[in-house]
Design an enzyme around this catalytic site. Structure first.
Site, PDB file in Angstrom:
ATOM      1  N   ASP A  72       4.406 -11.467 -13.806  1.00 13.28           N
ATOM      2  CA  ASP A  72       3.232 -10.897 -13.144  1.00 13.28           C
ATOM      3  C   ASP A  72       2.225 -10.345 -14.140  1.00 13.28           C
ATOM      4  O   ASP A  72       2.501 -10.243 -15.342  1.00 13.28           O
ATOM      5  CB  ASP A  72       3.662  -9.810 -12.141  1.00 13.28           C
ATOM      6  CG  ASP A  72       4.789  -8.924 -12.677  1.00 13.28           C
ATOM      7  OD1 ASP A  72       4.952  -8.851 -13.919  1.00 13.28           O
ATOM      8  OD2 ASP A  72       5.494  -8.303 -11.868  1.00 13.28           O
ATOM      9  N   ASP A 141      11.827   0.604  -4.623  1.00 15.46           N
ATOM     10  CA  ASP A 141      11.724   0.170  -3.222  1.00 15.46           C
ATOM     11  C   ASP A 141      12.244  -1.264  -3.049  1.00 15.46           C
ATOM     12  O   ASP A 141      11.974  -1.916  -2.052  1.00 15.46           O
ATOM     13  CB  ASP A 141      10.271   0.280  -2.722  1.00 15.46           C
ATOM     14  CG  ASP A 141       9.310  -0.596  -3.520  1.00 15.46           C
ATOM     15  OD1 ASP A 141       9.762  -1.274  -4.476  1.00 15.46           O
ATOM     16  OD2 ASP A 141       8.113  -0.615  -3.185  1.00 15.46           O
ATOM     17  N   HIS A 143      11.512  -3.980  -4.726  1.00 20.76           N
ATOM     18  CA  HIS A 143      10.641  -5.134  -4.978  1.00 20.76           C
ATOM     19  C   HIS A 143      11.070  -5.883  -6.233  1.00 20.76           C
ATOM     20  O   HIS A 143      11.647  -5.305  -7.150  1.00 20.76           O
ATOM     21  CB  HIS A 143       9.152  -4.751  -5.014  1.00 20.76           C
ATOM     22  CG  HIS A 143       8.693  -4.018  -6.236  1.00 20.76           C
ATOM     23  ND1 HIS A 143       8.174  -2.751  -6.194  1.00 20.76           N
ATOM     24  CD2 HIS A 143       8.646  -4.381  -7.547  1.00 20.76           C
ATOM     25  CE1 HIS A 143       7.822  -2.372  -7.409  1.00 20.76           C
ATOM     26  NE2 HIS A 143       8.110  -3.345  -8.257  1.00 20.76           N
ATOM     27  N   GLU A 148       6.021  -6.881  -3.012  1.00 21.63           N
ATOM     28  CA  GLU A 148       6.187  -5.578  -2.380  1.00 21.63           C
ATOM     29  C   GLU A 148       6.903  -5.709  -1.030  1.00 21.63           C
ATOM     30  O   GLU A 148       6.970  -6.811  -0.469  1.00 21.63           O
ATOM     31  CB  GLU A 148       4.801  -4.956  -2.169  1.00 21.63           C
ATOM     32  CG  GLU A 148       4.018  -4.746  -3.458  1.00 21.63           C
ATOM     33  CD  GLU A 148       4.569  -3.615  -4.333  1.00 21.63           C
ATOM     34  OE1 GLU A 148       5.781  -3.336  -4.262  1.00 21.63           O
ATOM     35  OE2 GLU A 148       3.782  -3.021  -5.086  1.00 21.63           O
TER      36      GLU A 148
HETATM   37  C1  GLP Z   1       6.896  -3.257 -11.842  1.00 19.77           C
HETATM   38  C2  GLP Z   1       7.066  -4.718 -12.211  1.00 19.77           C
HETATM   39  C3  GLP Z   1       8.440  -5.229 -11.882  1.00 19.77           C
HETATM   40  C4  GLP Z   1       9.489  -4.283 -12.452  1.00 19.77           C
HETATM   41  C5  GLP Z   1       9.319  -2.938 -11.821  1.00 19.77           C
HETATM   42  C6  GLP Z   1      10.329  -1.927 -12.341  1.00 19.77           C
HETATM   43  O1  GLP Z   1       6.530  -3.076 -10.522  1.00 19.77           O
HETATM   44  N1  GLP Z   1       6.120  -5.562 -11.561  1.00 19.77           N
HETATM   45  O2  GLP Z   1       8.592  -6.534 -12.420  1.00 19.77           O
HETATM   46  O3  GLP Z   1      10.766  -4.792 -12.222  1.00 19.77           O
HETATM   47  O4  GLP Z   1       8.023  -2.446 -12.119  1.00 19.77           O
HETATM   48  O5  GLP Z   1       9.902  -1.415 -13.573  1.00 19.77           O
HETATM   49  P1  GLP Z   1      10.736  -0.452 -14.483  1.00 19.77           P
HETATM   50  O6  GLP Z   1      11.664  -1.331 -15.233  1.00 19.77           O
HETATM   51  O7  GLP Z   1       9.721   0.181 -15.398  1.00 19.77           O
HETATM   52  O8  GLP Z   1      11.438   0.506 -13.606  1.00 19.77           O
END
Ligand code: GLP
Length: 272
Positions: A72, A141, A143, A148
């Protein structure tokens, strides 16, 4: 589905890096046979990137014949902004390894036609032969990438408006706790795009992700917890630390911990 439970987040990074190294090594990539890797950003995979860089420095792994596709990217954030996923990936990984920049693919959140950019990305993945190993994390959440809650589990790469929880989490980790600085939209691969990969590996660490892990694996498939779509994939590896298992049933944890000798074989000789 396989669940590898390790003691700490550090060991999750190390185990994941060893697994990636082994998969690439066993694949024996070459000029006519590239290994296609899907990659995430976020704080969770940082440890894995550090270990991969280290194995590369030690001459144990090369990315010369690896193509990457990131999950992303934010919309309308300049590419050189310190929190853009382009910047994150070069800073934390690509600039330290021997990957050819032409083999790096990251969605362009500044493209003039965002829908065309998403279609181009899907076509590029197909042209590369599909993703061999898609690595991801999950949000609190549930995702996956930026799919989302409520996203279609058949979704493809597209523009998504970010949920309040995601804006808050990303503000806290990366934007000085200021939600106004977090872009409101992102381009993201869809759940369907991830499910097309030959294998999916997800890293989950910390108690704050434990409810999401429970929803991902112990309850039914639901578009309100999009990572649960992985239940429909035939080759999924989840790697988590003890804290992330806090909401799982004791029975589940006991079962997967009992499989640790089997799981250890997955990374045997990975960095020899
Ligand atoms: C963002 C990214 C996800 C990632 C998530 C968790 O929303 N788009 O790909 O898995 O955050 O991030 P973190 O590893 O910082 O908790």
């Amino acid at each position: 589905m396989r669940l590898v439970i390790l003691e700490t987040s550090k060991s999750v990074g190390e185990w994941a890096a060893k697994y990636v190294a082994k998969r690439i090594k066993d694949f024996q990539p070459g000029p006519d046979k590239y290994f296609v890797l899907g990659l995430p950003t976020g704080s969770t995979p940082l440890g894995m990137y550090k270990y991969l860089i280290e194995y590369h420095r030690q001459g144990k792994i090369s990315f010369k014949y690896v193509k990457t596709f990131n999950m992303d990217e934010y919309v309308d954030l300049p590419r050189d902004h310190p929190q853009s996923y382009h910047h994150f990936m070069y800073q934390n990984f690509f600039q330290h390894i021997d990957i050819d920049p032409k083999n790096v693919h990251i969605l362009d959140g500044n493209a003039s036609d965002l829908n065309a950019e998403c279609e181009r990305y899907e076509a590029e993945i197909v042209r590369a032969g599909g993703v061999e190993l898609f690595i991801g994390g999950i949000g609190a959440d549930g995702h996956i990438a930026f799919n989302e809650p409520g996203s279609s589990l058949a979704s493809r790469t597209r523009v998504k408006t970010l949920a309040e929880d995601t804006l808050r989490a990303n503000a806290a980790s990366f934007f000085d706790n200021d939600m106004n600085q977090v872009p409101k939209q992102a381009l993201t691969v869809g759940c369907g795009t991830i499910l097309d990969a030959k294998e999916v590996m997800i890293l989950i660490t910390g108690a704050q992700k434990s409810f999401a892990l429970y929803k991902t694996i112990e309850e039914g498939v639901s578009h309100m917890w999009t990572a649960s779509c992985l239940q429909q994939h035939g080759n999924v590896l989840l790697i988590c630390d003890d804290d992330a298992t806090l909401e799982l049933r004791v029975k589940t944890v006991k079962y997967f911990k009992g499989l640790m000798t089997v799981h250890s074989k997955l990374i045997e000789d990975s960095t020899d």
